[in-house]
Design a protein around this motif. Structure first.
Motif, PDB file in Angstrom:
ATOM      1  N   ALA A  41       0.796  -1.098  -0.054  1.00 53.75           N
ATOM      2  CA  ALA A  41      -0.050   0.041  -0.001  1.00 53.75           C
ATOM      3  C   ALA A  41       0.921   1.230   0.056  1.00 53.75           C
ATOM      4  O   ALA A  41       0.558   2.252  -0.338  1.00 53.75           O
ATOM      5  CB  ALA A  41      -0.975   0.072   1.313  1.00 53.75           C
ATOM      6  N   VAL A  42       2.099   1.021   0.548  1.00 56.20           N
ATOM      7  CA  VAL A  42       3.022   2.375   0.565  1.00 56.20           C
ATOM      8  C   VAL A  42       4.148   1.856  -0.177  1.00 56.20           C
ATOM      9  O   VAL A  42       5.268   1.413   0.388  1.00 56.20           O
ATOM     10  CB  VAL A  42       3.314   2.824   2.174  1.00 56.20           C
ATOM     11  N   PRO A  43       3.922   2.092  -1.405  1.00 57.29           N
ATOM     12  CA  PRO A  43       5.279   1.668  -2.139  1.00 57.29           C
ATOM     13  C   PRO A  43       6.586   2.378  -1.863  1.00 57.29           C
ATOM     14  O   PRO A  43       7.610   1.942  -2.368  1.00 57.29           O
ATOM     15  CB  PRO A  43       4.852   1.967  -3.621  1.00 57.29           C
ATOM     16  N   ASP A  44       6.528   3.688  -1.578  1.00 56.71           N
ATOM     17  CA  ASP A  44       7.710   4.399  -1.052  1.00 56.71           C
ATOM     18  C   ASP A  44       7.339   4.952   0.298  1.00 56.71           C
ATOM     19  O   ASP A  44       6.522   5.987   0.329  1.00 56.71           O
ATOM     20  CB  ASP A  44       7.917   5.530  -2.033  1.00 56.71           C
ATOM     21  N   PRO A  45       8.168   4.528   1.283  1.00 59.70           N
ATOM     22  CA  PRO A  45       7.777   4.997   2.719  1.00 59.70           C
ATOM     23  C   PRO A  45       8.031   6.597   2.954  1.00 59.70           C
ATOM     24  O   PRO A  45       7.801   7.024   3.961  1.00 59.70           O
ATOM     25  CB  PRO A  45       8.622   3.994   3.346  1.00 59.70           C
TER      26      PRO A  45
END
Length: 78
Positions: A24-28
């Motif tokens: 869901a968060v491909p890039d933190p």
């Protein structure tokens, strides 16, 4: 992120498996460093083992995205 402190452990676990997961968060970096630290603290410090496990899985996904470098997970450049 406020739901990481909800009274319902099932909801807390779901937050780590769902909206905060690596899928869901491909890039933190979408989260600030303070937000990332708070999410990890809330998850790994939770009183319920199932929530801690979900948080560890989330963090593992974030680590995979950073090539296994824990320092990169907590830096502004990813």
């Amino acid at each position: 992120m406020a739901r990481t402190r909800d009274v319902d452990p099932i909801l807390r676990r779901t937050v780590f498996h769902g909206p905060l997961s690596a899928n869901a968060v491909p890039d933190p970096r979408q989260l600030t460093i303070a937000q990332r630290e708070r999410v990890v603290q809330h998850g790994l410090g939770d009183r319920e083992p199932s929530v801690r496990k979900a948080a560890a899985t989330m963090l593992g996904g974030w680590l995979d995205q950073a090539g296994g470098d824990l320092v990169e997970v907590n830096c502004t450049r990813f």
